[in-house]
Every structure is written in structure tokens, then in C-alpha cells.
Design a protein around this motif. Structure first.
Motif, PDB file in Angstrom:
ATOM      1  N   CYS A  75      53.199  50.375  36.089  1.00 44.44           N
ATOM      2  CA  CYS A  75      53.494  48.702  36.154  1.00 44.44           C
ATOM      3  C   CYS A  75      51.556  48.753  36.400  1.00 44.44           C
ATOM      4  O   CYS A  75      51.584  47.428  36.508  1.00 44.44           O
ATOM      5  N   TYR A  78      50.497  48.493  33.470  1.00 43.40           N
ATOM      6  CA  TYR A  78      50.426  47.634  32.127  1.00 43.40           C
ATOM      7  C   TYR A  78      50.417  46.392  32.356  1.00 43.40           C
ATOM      8  O   TYR A  78      49.674  45.892  31.785  1.00 43.40           O
ATOM      9  N   TYR A  79      50.185  45.892  34.338  1.00 47.75           N
ATOM     10  CA  TYR A  79      49.860  44.179  33.975  1.00 47.75           C
ATOM     11  C   TYR A  79      48.409  44.460  34.592  1.00 47.75           C
ATOM     12  O   TYR A  79      47.741  43.056  34.713  1.00 47.75           O
ATOM     13  N   CYS A  80      47.761  45.236  34.604  1.00 48.91           N
ATOM     14  CA  CYS A  80      45.811  45.418  35.346  1.00 48.91           C
ATOM     15  C   CYS A  80      45.339  43.994  34.187  1.00 48.91           C
ATOM     16  O   CYS A  80      44.612  43.574  34.974  1.00 48.91           O
ATOM     17  N   ASP A  82      46.273  41.296  32.588  1.00 50.47           N
ATOM     18  CA  ASP A  82      46.599  39.948  33.262  1.00 50.47           C
ATOM     19  C   ASP A  82      46.448  40.077  34.381  1.00 50.47           C
ATOM     20  O   ASP A  82      45.388  38.498  34.911  1.00 50.47           O
ATOM     21  N   VAL A  83      45.881  40.707  35.353  1.00 50.64           N
ATOM     22  CA  VAL A  83      45.380  40.372  36.829  1.00 50.64           C
ATOM     23  C   VAL A  83      43.913  40.175  37.306  1.00 50.64           C
ATOM     24  O   VAL A  83      43.353  39.463  37.167  1.00 50.64           O
ATOM     25  N   GLU A 103      49.861  35.324  31.792  1.00 51.03           N
ATOM     26  CA  GLU A 103      51.624  34.774  32.346  1.00 51.03           C
ATOM     27  C   GLU A 103      52.205  34.164  33.463  1.00 51.03           C
ATOM     28  O   GLU A 103      52.029  34.480  34.531  1.00 51.03           O
ATOM     29  N   TYR A 110      52.183  35.763  37.064  1.00 48.11           N
ATOM     30  CA  TYR A 110      53.138  37.119  36.731  1.00 48.11           C
ATOM     31  C   TYR A 110      52.639  38.639  37.366  1.00 48.11           C
ATOM     32  O   TYR A 110      53.748  39.284  38.204  1.00 48.11           O
ATOM     33  N   GLY A 111      51.372  38.451  36.663  1.00 51.46           N
ATOM     34  CA  GLY A 111      50.920  40.204  37.466  1.00 51.46           C
ATOM     35  C   GLY A 111      50.618  40.762  38.936  1.00 51.46           C
ATOM     36  O   GLY A 111      50.778  41.535  38.961  1.00 51.46           O
ATOM     37  N   TRP A 114      53.692  41.089  40.878  1.00 53.76           N
ATOM     38  CA  TRP A 114      54.177  42.760  40.673  1.00 53.76           C
ATOM     39  C   TRP A 114      53.517  43.806  41.180  1.00 53.76           C
ATOM     40  O   TRP A 114      53.655  44.408  41.525  1.00 53.76           O
ATOM     41  N   TYR A 115      52.104  43.110  41.799  1.00 47.40           N
ATOM     42  CA  TYR A 115      51.057  44.178  42.606  1.00 47.40           C
ATOM     43  C   TYR A 115      51.347  43.486  43.953  1.00 47.40           C
ATOM     44  O   TYR A 115      51.383  44.305  44.933  1.00 47.40           O
TER      45      TYR A 115
END
Length: 149
Positions: A75, A78-80, A82-83, A103, A110-111, A114-115
Motif C-alpha cells: 500500500c 502503491y500510493y507513494c 499520489d501522496v 484521486e 485517497y493516498g 491510506w497512509y
């Protein structure tokens, strides 16, 4: 996590609940389902504690390491992007068309959501591993003290 996955699970079972559909929850990824398997590891860990079973507790430790921390690491990776885009974006150039879309869910990135989840879940998994490892050490010490000389 189960609340997030409930929309997808209900869709797969052809059950329609308007209140859940109105939330427009994004489609879950495979890692989210794999992470939920770490909850199953509690069904191995709790009986191991009751029975003082070292082997089962070792399986629990390995399961939390793989099924708990593995998906969380995925996770993060994957979201790095975006963040990073969200944290380094320039507020003045917000209207430019060259900026890549970030997103959002309910107005929040969204990222980053999740973080925040990863931060909390990794703390819980860390304490699970810490206490189960200390328990495992204590049981091993007790076993060495009981051996007749």
C-alpha cells in the motif's frame, strides 16, 4: 477495512443498499483482501495462548509478518506517487491543466487516507509481534527451567 470492503462484497452478492452506494467507495484492490486475512491469524494466535502452544504462536508471528505487514508495505509503495504529488503540489498552479489528477474521496486525498490507515495498522501489528515474541521467549525459558538435570 471491512466497512470499506462491504460495498464490494455486497455488489458481488447482488445486494443493493442505497446508503452504501451513495458513499461512492472506490473499488478495493487485492492487497486489501489479503490484509483482511491477517485477521484470520488471530484465530491461530488466541488458541495458541490458551494452550501455551509454541508452534501455533510461531505460525501466528509469521502470518502477521506476511499477511499483516506485506500488504501494508505494498500500500505504501502503491500510493507513494499520489501522496508525493499531493504533498509537493503548488497551490498557485492548482488550475493548470498540466497537473496530474489526484484521486480524492469525499474531498480528501485517497493516498493520504491510506497512509493514515497504514500508520495505525502497522502500530497494531508491531505490538502484536512484540508481545507474541516476548510471550514466545517466556514460554521457551519456562521450558528450559523445567528440564530435569
Amino acid at each position: 477495512m471491512m466497512a470499506k470492503l462491504s460495498a464490494d462484497i455486497l455488489d458481488r452478492m447482488d445486494i443493493f443498499i442505497l446508503e452504501i452506494e451513495e458513499l461512492q467507495i472506490p473499488t478495493p484492490l487485492l492487497w486489501e483482501y489479503i490484509w483482511c486475512l491477517s485477521l484470520v491469524m488471530s484465530m491461530i494466535g488466541l488458541p495458541a495462548i490458551k494452550k501455551n502452544n509454541i508452534r501455533q504462536l510461531r505460525h501466528y508471528i509469521y502470518g502477521i509478518g506476511i499477511l499483516g505487514f506485506g500488504p501494508l508495505l505494498y500500500c505504501i509503495l502503491y500510493y507513494c506517487p499520489d501522496v508525493w504529488r499531493y504533498l509537493t503540489r503548488d497551490d498557485e498552479d492548482e488550475d493548470s491543466s498540466a497537473e496530474v489528477e489526484i484521486e480524492l474521496w469525499q474531498g480528501y486525498p485517497y493516498g493520504l487516507l491510506w497512509y493514515a490507515f497504514v500508520l495505525l495498522a502497522s502500530q497494531v501489528h508491531f505490538f502484536q509481534l512484540h508481545f507474541s515474541y516476548n510471550l514466545l521467549k517466556a514460554w521457551r525459558m519456562r521450558g528450559t527451567l523445567r528440564k530435569p538435570e
